[in-house]
Write an enzyme that holds these catalytic residues in place. Structure first.
Site, PDB file in Angstrom:
ATOM      1  N   ASP A   1      -8.471   1.114   0.538  1.00  7.64           N
ATOM      2  CA  ASP A   1      -8.159   1.480   2.089  1.00  7.64           C
ATOM      3  C   ASP A   1      -9.686   1.714   2.419  1.00  7.64           C
ATOM      4  O   ASP A   1     -10.630   1.747   1.695  1.00  7.64           O
ATOM      5  CB  ASP A   1      -7.490   2.732   1.734  1.00  7.64           C
ATOM      6  CG  ASP A   1      -6.635   3.320   3.298  1.00  7.64           C
ATOM      7  OD1 ASP A   1      -6.985   2.630   4.129  1.00  7.64           O
ATOM      8  OD2 ASP A   1      -5.763   3.946   3.201  1.00  7.64           O
TER       9      ASP A   1
ATOM     10  N   HIS B   1      -7.251  10.381   5.562  1.00 10.69           N
ATOM     11  CA  HIS B   1      -8.203   9.940   6.671  1.00 10.69           C
ATOM     12  C   HIS B   1      -9.078  11.421   6.648  1.00 10.69           C
ATOM     13  O   HIS B   1     -10.263  11.065   7.035  1.00 10.69           O
ATOM     14  CB  HIS B   1      -7.349   9.609   7.922  1.00 10.69           C
ATOM     15  CG  HIS B   1      -7.169   8.264   8.004  1.00 10.69           C
ATOM     16  ND1 HIS B   1      -5.650   8.178   7.529  1.00 10.69           N
ATOM     17  CD2 HIS B   1      -7.377   6.952   8.358  1.00 10.69           C
ATOM     18  CE1 HIS B   1      -5.207   7.075   7.816  1.00 10.69           C
ATOM     19  NE2 HIS B   1      -6.356   6.104   7.930  1.00 10.69           N
TER      20      HIS B   1
ATOM     21  N   LYS C   1       0.696  -1.321  -0.067  1.00 13.09           N
ATOM     22  CA  LYS C   1      -0.056  -0.128  -0.247  1.00 13.09           C
ATOM     23  C   LYS C   1       0.763   1.316   0.164  1.00 13.09           C
ATOM     24  O   LYS C   1       2.078   1.033   0.199  1.00 13.09           O
ATOM     25  CB  LYS C   1      -0.918   0.105   1.167  1.00 13.09           C
ATOM     26  CG  LYS C   1      -0.294  -0.090   2.522  1.00 13.09           C
ATOM     27  CD  LYS C   1      -1.069  -0.068   3.575  1.00 13.09           C
ATOM     28  CE  LYS C   1      -0.647  -0.240   4.928  1.00 13.09           C
ATOM     29  NZ  LYS C   1      -1.432  -0.548   6.176  1.00 13.09           N
TER      30      LYS C   1
END
Length: 468
Positions: free
Chosen positions: A255, A183, A170
């Site tokens: 994700d 986020h 990732k």
């Protein structure tokens, strides 16, 4: 194909988390209806014994399912969420620069996970940390040189998968050149296509060639590839680049879709449909998925197939890639207590050899005065969470009020930018007559006397033994 068949296919592409320390009834029922994966987080853990019972509960209901975690080692840990990781993390491993040591660290992690029946690890981080101020990658990266990162990414993948746990490189196509956290926002990478090919994509190309089982997408916009869509929602990024140019044939994992960079404006069900349509196979929904949220995502995918927004063939392909991933890495439980106690940990001297020291730090270490270590709490990112970190994780720090005359002082912090309170505290202590240094327990941002490139328990033990 019946509506029930479509619904089972849709469930076979979803990977929810859940709240609590035992599996909720809705999750267990979902396995009966085709759910193929679940992701465990640090908040699902209160002890290893409880985690063992939880994994056994899940495995009893779904022996063929994928149980996954984010266990990078270093600062990002789930298995060691209560005390800190027994592995140093990518940045330290990159600085040791021994592929065997990197592979051994990953194999140790894999052995621990496999003993619990966990068969998918959402690691390693294959990002090239090309922005020192990156708020979410930093020490999770093997370094700033693409070839270096590629070499250690391959070693990590091989070590983990040889232990029987699927790896997931990732965050494709590369989150290292960002200065915001996906986020909380939608980062944008403006590097040229040539730079991307020689920097961001290089470790993922190497991982694909080495047989990495899965690759995780990132919720970032890469202008040179697709300026209109985040990578998770981009057919250009996932199909043309990842499948076509890099030749990757494994499972594409998203994700977490509850992140602002994915669903902040459209909601998780719509994000799930967009990700599947773009070419993702396994959708990480989020750490606190409820029964209602899970059903909403499932309903959204089924409705998209019915309306033609999501081709049935694409859903079938995604579900089958997930099933193949689970079949390639069947779960195997074991004596997890033995696996945890027997984990190979890099030599503290090897860890210390990666630290950076200023001239003042050398003088401080030669000073025979008694030492005190003060740690300043620093807000961290969502990926790290609330894991104990730095010297405080070893139990060998004192509050600043506990510093007594005649002591030399080391102030530990992380993310030490120009506005961090560590600098003011250091000046105050020096004015009070204390020989004082500042320790950066993260990626260097300039000015610290010692830089450790990590804050895991393994690194912190090596640091405190040096300081004390």
């Amino acid at each position: 194909m019946t509506a029930v068949d479509v619904r089972r296919l849709a469930a076979g592409t979803l990977m929810p988390g859940f709240v609590g320390t035992s599996a909720p009834a809705w999750l267990l029922d979902a396995f009966d209806d085709g759910l193929a994966a679940v992701c465990l987080f640090g908040t699902n853990l209160v002890s290893w014994e409880q985690l063992g019972e939880l994994c056994a509960q899940l495995r009893e209901r779904a022996p063929q399912a994928l149980l996954s975690v984010d266990e990078e080692g270093g600062d990002v840990t789930r298995l060691h969420y209560l005390a800190g990781s027994n592995q140093p993390g990518n940045a330290v491993l990159g600085r040791i620069d021994d592929a065997h040591a990197t592979s051994s660290a990953a194999a140790a992690i894999g052995s621990e996970l496999a003993a619990f029946g966990i068969n998918l690890n959402l690691a390693p981080d294959a990002d090239v940390n090309s922005a020192d101020e990156n708020p979410v990658i930093g020490v999770r990266s093997f370094g700033a040189d693409p070839q270096h990162v590629a070499r250690h990414t391959v070693a990590w993948v091989e070590g983990l998968q040889q232990a029987g746990v699927a790896a997931c490189a990732k965050h494709f196509p590369g989150h290292g050149d960002t200065t915001s956290d996906s986020h909380l926002a939608l980062p944008r990478v403006s590097a040229s296509a040539q730079t991307l090919a020689g920097r961001e994509l290089l470790p993922f190309r190497a991982a694909a060639a080495a047989g990495v089982a899965s690759i995780m997408t990132s919720h970032i916009v890469v202008d040179a590839l697709d300026p209109d869509n985040p990578a998770t929602f981009s057919k250009i990024v996932l199909q043309d680049v990842l499948r076509g140019q890099l030749g990757f044939d494994g499972a594409v994992v998203t994700d977490a879709l509850d992140m602002v960079g994915a669903s902040g404006e459209i909601g998780i069900p719509a994000a799930a449909v967009r990700a599947l349509a773009a070419g993702a196979d396994l959708l990480c929904i989020g750490s606190e998925t409820t029964a209602e949220e899970y059903q909403a995502v499932l309903d959204g995918v089924v409705a998209a197939v019915a309306s033609g927004a999501l081709p049935l063939a694409r859903l079938w392909d995604a579900a089958n890639r997930v099933a193949r991933l689970a079949a390639d890495f069947p779960a195997r439980g074991g004596a997890y207590a033995g696996a945890l106690s027997g984990a190979a940990i890099p030599d503290p001297a090897a860890i210390r050899s990666t630290f950076q020291f200023s001239r003042d730090a050398q003088g401080w270490l030669e000073d025979v005065s008694p030492a005190a270590v003060v740690q300043l709490e620093t807000e961290t990112n969502y990926a790290v969470g609330t894991v104990p970190w730095g010297p405080a994780a070893t139990g060998r720090t004192v509050p600043v009020e506990g510093v007594v005359p005649g002591q030399k002082v080391a102030i530990a912090g992380r993310g030490l930018d120009a506005g961090h309170p560590a600098w003011v505290l250091a000046d105050d202590l020096r004015s009070a007559g204390h020989n004082t240094i500042v320790v950066e327990c993260g990626w260097p941002r300039g000015g610290a006397d010692i830089v450790t490139y990590g804050a895991s328990l393994a690194v912190s033990v090596a640091l405190v033994d040096l300081l004390m």
